[in-house]
Structures are given as C-alpha cells and as structure tokens.
Enzyme design. Structure first.
Site, PDB file in Angstrom:
ATOM      1  N   HIS A 164      10.085   9.814   5.238  1.00 51.67           N
ATOM      2  CA  HIS A 164      10.029   8.188   5.007  1.00 51.67           C
ATOM      3  C   HIS A 164      10.432   8.100   7.147  1.00 51.67           C
ATOM      4  O   HIS A 164      11.587   8.082   6.686  1.00 51.67           O
ATOM      5  CB  HIS A 164      10.240   7.317   4.257  1.00 51.67           C
ATOM      6  CG  HIS A 164       9.511   7.093   4.326  1.00 51.67           C
ATOM      7  ND1 HIS A 164      10.268   4.741   5.380  1.00 51.67           N
ATOM      8  CD2 HIS A 164       8.236   5.664   2.989  1.00 51.67           C
ATOM      9  CE1 HIS A 164       9.323   4.253   5.031  1.00 51.67           C
ATOM     10  NE2 HIS A 164       8.332   4.360   3.518  1.00 51.67           N
ATOM     11  N   GLU A 168       1.588   7.213   8.586  1.00 48.97           N
ATOM     12  CA  GLU A 168       2.314   5.823   8.214  1.00 48.97           C
ATOM     13  C   GLU A 168       2.673   5.506   9.785  1.00 48.97           C
ATOM     14  O   GLU A 168       3.792   5.374  10.056  1.00 48.97           O
ATOM     15  CB  GLU A 168       3.722   5.487   7.516  1.00 48.97           C
ATOM     16  CG  GLU A 168       3.180   6.174   6.253  1.00 48.97           C
ATOM     17  CD  GLU A 168       4.476   5.490   5.045  1.00 48.97           C
ATOM     18  OE1 GLU A 168       3.490   4.641   4.393  1.00 48.97           O
ATOM     19  OE2 GLU A 168       5.233   5.865   5.366  1.00 48.97           O
ATOM     20  N   ASN A 189       5.851   3.267  -3.315  1.00 54.90           N
ATOM     21  CA  ASN A 189       7.104   3.539  -2.608  1.00 54.90           C
ATOM     22  C   ASN A 189       7.451   2.360  -3.304  1.00 54.90           C
ATOM     23  O   ASN A 189       8.155   1.394  -2.385  1.00 54.90           O
ATOM     24  CB  ASN A 189       6.916   4.144  -1.329  1.00 54.90           C
ATOM     25  CG  ASN A 189       8.897   3.880  -1.111  1.00 54.90           C
ATOM     26  OD1 ASN A 189       9.449   4.552  -1.989  1.00 54.90           O
ATOM     27  ND2 ASN A 189       8.704   3.770   0.616  1.00 54.90           N
ATOM     28  N   TRP A 190       8.857   2.377  -4.302  1.00 52.49           N
ATOM     29  CA  TRP A 190       8.892   0.947  -4.216  1.00 52.49           C
ATOM     30  C   TRP A 190      10.610   0.390  -3.518  1.00 52.49           C
ATOM     31  O   TRP A 190      11.114  -0.781  -3.394  1.00 52.49           O
ATOM     32  CB  TRP A 190       9.863   1.045  -6.245  1.00 52.49           C
ATOM     33  CG  TRP A 190       8.426   0.701  -6.531  1.00 52.49           C
ATOM     34  CD1 TRP A 190       7.276   0.564  -6.647  1.00 52.49           C
ATOM     35  CD2 TRP A 190       8.791   0.223  -8.085  1.00 52.49           C
ATOM     36  NE1 TRP A 190       6.702   0.080  -7.552  1.00 52.49           N
ATOM     37  CE2 TRP A 190       7.454   0.323  -8.637  1.00 52.49           C
ATOM     38  CE3 TRP A 190      10.457   0.166  -8.832  1.00 52.49           C
ATOM     39  CZ2 TRP A 190       7.074   0.130 -10.217  1.00 52.49           C
ATOM     40  CZ3 TRP A 190      10.297  -0.531 -10.416  1.00 52.49           C
ATOM     41  CH2 TRP A 190       8.354  -0.553 -10.824  1.00 52.49           C
ATOM     42  N   LYS A 191      10.734   1.691  -2.607  1.00 46.47           N
ATOM     43  CA  LYS A 191      12.147   1.786  -2.174  1.00 46.47           C
ATOM     44  C   LYS A 191      13.549   1.441  -2.579  1.00 46.47           C
ATOM     45  O   LYS A 191      13.221   1.126  -4.180  1.00 46.47           O
ATOM     46  CB  LYS A 191      11.398   0.411  -0.757  1.00 46.47           C
ATOM     47  CG  LYS A 191      10.467   1.252   0.247  1.00 46.47           C
ATOM     48  CD  LYS A 191      10.359   0.117   1.431  1.00 46.47           C
ATOM     49  CE  LYS A 191       8.779   0.491   1.486  1.00 46.47           C
ATOM     50  NZ  LYS A 191       9.029   0.472   3.447  1.00 46.47           N
ATOM     51  N   GLY A 221       5.863  -2.482   6.237  1.00 49.35           N
ATOM     52  CA  GLY A 221       6.493  -3.370   5.676  1.00 49.35           C
ATOM     53  C   GLY A 221       6.082  -4.724   7.037  1.00 49.35           C
ATOM     54  O   GLY A 221       6.817  -5.813   6.869  1.00 49.35           O
ATOM     55  N   GLY A 235       4.121   0.340  -0.077  1.00 51.80           N
ATOM     56  CA  GLY A 235       5.168  -0.271  -0.631  1.00 51.80           C
ATOM     57  C   GLY A 235       5.233  -1.351  -1.201  1.00 51.80           C
ATOM     58  O   GLY A 235       4.933  -1.750  -1.812  1.00 51.80           O
ATOM     59  N   GLY A 236       5.439  -2.525  -0.683  1.00 52.79           N
ATOM     60  CA  GLY A 236       5.289  -4.195  -0.740  1.00 52.79           C
ATOM     61  C   GLY A 236       3.983  -4.334  -1.756  1.00 52.79           C
ATOM     62  O   GLY A 236       4.559  -5.216  -3.318  1.00 52.79           O
ATOM     63  N   GLU A 268      11.826   4.955   7.365  1.00 50.25           N
ATOM     64  CA  GLU A 268      12.724   5.024   7.183  1.00 50.25           C
ATOM     65  C   GLU A 268      14.101   5.263   6.878  1.00 50.25           C
ATOM     66  O   GLU A 268      15.190   5.552   8.055  1.00 50.25           O
ATOM     67  CB  GLU A 268      12.961   3.606   6.058  1.00 50.25           C
ATOM     68  CG  GLU A 268      11.923   2.343   5.963  1.00 50.25           C
ATOM     69  CD  GLU A 268      11.745   1.543   4.817  1.00 50.25           C
ATOM     70  OE1 GLU A 268      11.461   1.918   4.117  1.00 50.25           O
ATOM     71  OE2 GLU A 268      10.480   1.235   4.603  1.00 50.25           O
ATOM     72  N   SER A 328       1.094  -1.629   5.340  1.00 51.21           N
ATOM     73  CA  SER A 328       0.587  -2.546   5.015  1.00 51.21           C
ATOM     74  C   SER A 328      -0.348  -2.727   3.873  1.00 51.21           C
ATOM     75  O   SER A 328      -1.154  -3.107   4.162  1.00 51.21           O
ATOM     76  CB  SER A 328       0.787  -3.839   5.889  1.00 51.21           C
ATOM     77  OG  SER A 328       2.352  -3.686   6.286  1.00 51.21           O
TER      78      SER A 328
HETATM   79  C1  PEP Z   1       6.323   2.275   3.003  1.00 48.26           C
HETATM   80  O1  PEP Z   1       7.089   2.167   2.477  1.00 48.26           O
HETATM   81  O2  PEP Z   1       5.735   3.390   2.690  1.00 48.26           O
HETATM   82  C2  PEP Z   1       5.086   1.021   3.199  1.00 48.26           C
HETATM   83  C3  PEP Z   1       3.871   1.584   3.947  1.00 48.26           C
HETATM   84  O3  PEP Z   1       5.324   0.386   3.608  1.00 48.26           O
HETATM   85  P1  PEP Z   1       4.500  -1.218   2.754  1.00 48.26           P
HETATM   86  O4  PEP Z   1       3.105  -0.619   2.376  1.00 48.26           O
HETATM   87  O5  PEP Z   1       5.176  -2.517   2.539  1.00 48.26           O
HETATM   88  O6  PEP Z   1       4.343  -1.845   4.643  1.00 48.26           O
END
Ligand code: PEP
Length: 249
Positions: A94, A166, A9-11, A172, A232-233, A96, A211
């Site tokens: 999600h 999640e 997930n590049w957001k 994040g 994500g990251g 966010e 993460s």
């Molecule tokens: C996400 O955006 O769904 C996520 C898990 O981000 P990260 O891996 O950066 O925690």
C-alpha cells in the site's frame, strides 16, 4: 469470468461499534452482491470481526504483515498469527506503507511471499505519484512494481494474487482517476501479465483504488479490466460500502 472483489481498507480507523454495525447490516435480508467482499480492520478488531461477520458474506483481510513467522520484532504481526484469526487476504505495498514506512519493492515481495506461505492471498498495491504521472512515468512505475513481485513468484502463487492499481494522487484526496485513465493502466497490467501467462492474465483480478465511492463506483467497475475496488474512506460508511458492493453486480 472473474468474480469481482470489493475490499474495504479501514486503515487506522474504525471501532468495535463499527464492526458490529457492519456485521448487522450485512446480515440483513435483501442484501445481495455477486462480489467477494472484504473488510481490512486494524489488528485489534480481527477477532471481533471474525465473530461479527460470521454468517455474512464479508471475509476478513489484514492491512499488512511482517515477513517473518515469529521472533524479536516488537510491535509486528506475522502471517501465521493472522491466519489463526481467519484472515484470508492481506494488503502488501500500500502506498502509505511504501511512503511512511519505507517499504520498497523488495520488502513488498517478502511480504507477499510470507502471506502465500501461510495460505493468505496478497492484494499487491501499486501506483504512481503525481510527479511520476506528470513526468510520463506511470506505466514504467506500475509495471516495475508489479513485475518485481509477480515475475518472481511460481505460477501457482501468482494465481492467488490480486493487484490493486491505486494512483497515489487519488488516495484519500477525493480526486479519482477517470474511468479511462484507470482502464488504460489496468489494461497495461493485464497485457504485461499476458506476456508470461495468457491464462493467468485472463484470470487476474485487478482492483481500482483511489477515492472510489458510492457515486463513482459503477462507472469505474464497468470498465473492461476493472474487476473490483480497494476502498478507504467510503468503506467506513456502511451504506456507502454496501452500495459499492451492489454496484459490482
Ligand atoms: C486506500 O486506502 O487504499 C484508498 C483507496 O483510500 P481512499 O478510498 O480513501 O482513497
């Protein structure tokens, strides 16, 4: 046997250049993974992603959709439009979107249904906040979020959904749920599904998100009920993302 699913997930990150870099890196000989692999870029990069990822094992996901097919919704994108760009999966719920855009369980259900109606598979994201975990509410919150969508879908629709657990406090933050913590919640999601449909519960793909990175992926993915990751990251770094995909088998 559940096929692992690794979704990046590049957001609101990335660039046309990064899309190209991923396309090239995954086209190289020698890359192999038994996982199904997705990148969810921001909307403007969908067409570039379709071109760059053709001939690789990467499929395209979207990060959200509007529940309507078309209409006066300035700034929004429908499932039908996403489908035209080769989108196979979409994130719904999600944290966010739940927190920053006030998308509650009902809106998440509407989005899942809209995706399914155009042949896009939803990845239903669920998870508790730190306060909810500290208050002993984790299972209640997660199963409410799962049930609100899954209990109202037809059996055939449920088969096309994957669920990403999640924990909000792990997204994040660099703070990952321990494999035991993640496994415990995933097992409860699968048990919950089994009450209604044993076969579906066995087939249901459960992803961990929060993460996940190249160092902790193997241990998380080795858990019995963890069938993949939503990342994500670490999905913005091609080598790290490749390593995670390889950890999946
Ligand atoms: C996400 O955006 O769904 C996520 C898990 O981000 P990260 O891996 O950066 O925690």
């Amino acid at each position: 046997m559940r096929k692992p699913l690794i979704a990046g997930n590049w957001k609101m990150n990335g660039s046309a250049e990064l899309i190209e870099a991923f396309g090239q890196a995954f086209a190289e000989d020698g890359f192999s993974s038994s996982a199904e692999i997705l990148i969810h870029p921001p909307f403007p990069y969908l067409e570039a992603a379709r071109r760059a990822f053709s001939g690789t094992c990467i499929e395209i996901g979207a990060q959200t959709l509007n529940p309507l097919h078309s209409g006066a919704r300035t700034g929004e994108v429908s499932g039908q439009m996403l489908r035209e760009f080769g989108v196979e999966y979409v994130l719904v719920g999600h944290s966010e979107r739940r927190q920053l855009y006030q998308e509650g369980d009902e809106q998440v259900y509407d989005r899942a249904l809209a995706a399914l109606s155009v042949g896009i598979k939803p990845i239903l994201c669920v998870g508790e906040t730190l306060e909810e975990r500290d208050g002993g509410q984790t299972e209640a919150v997660v199963l409410r979020q799962v049930g609100h969508v899954m209990a109202r879908l037809e059996p055939e629709q449920r088969r096309r959904v994957a669920i990403a657990y999640e924990p909000v406090w792990a997204i994040g933050t660099g703070r990952t749920a321990t494999p035991d913590q993640a496994q415990a919640v995933m097992a409860s999601i699968r048990r919950y599904q089994a009450q209604f449909d044993r076969e579906l519960a066995d087939e249901l793909r459960l992803l961990y998100g929060g993460s996940m990175n190249a160092s902790n992926a193997s241990e998380l993915l080795a858990q019995e009920d963890i069938d993949g990751g939503l990342i994500g990251g670490a999905s913005l770094k091609v080598d790290d993302f490749k390593a995670i995909c390889q950890s999946a088998g």
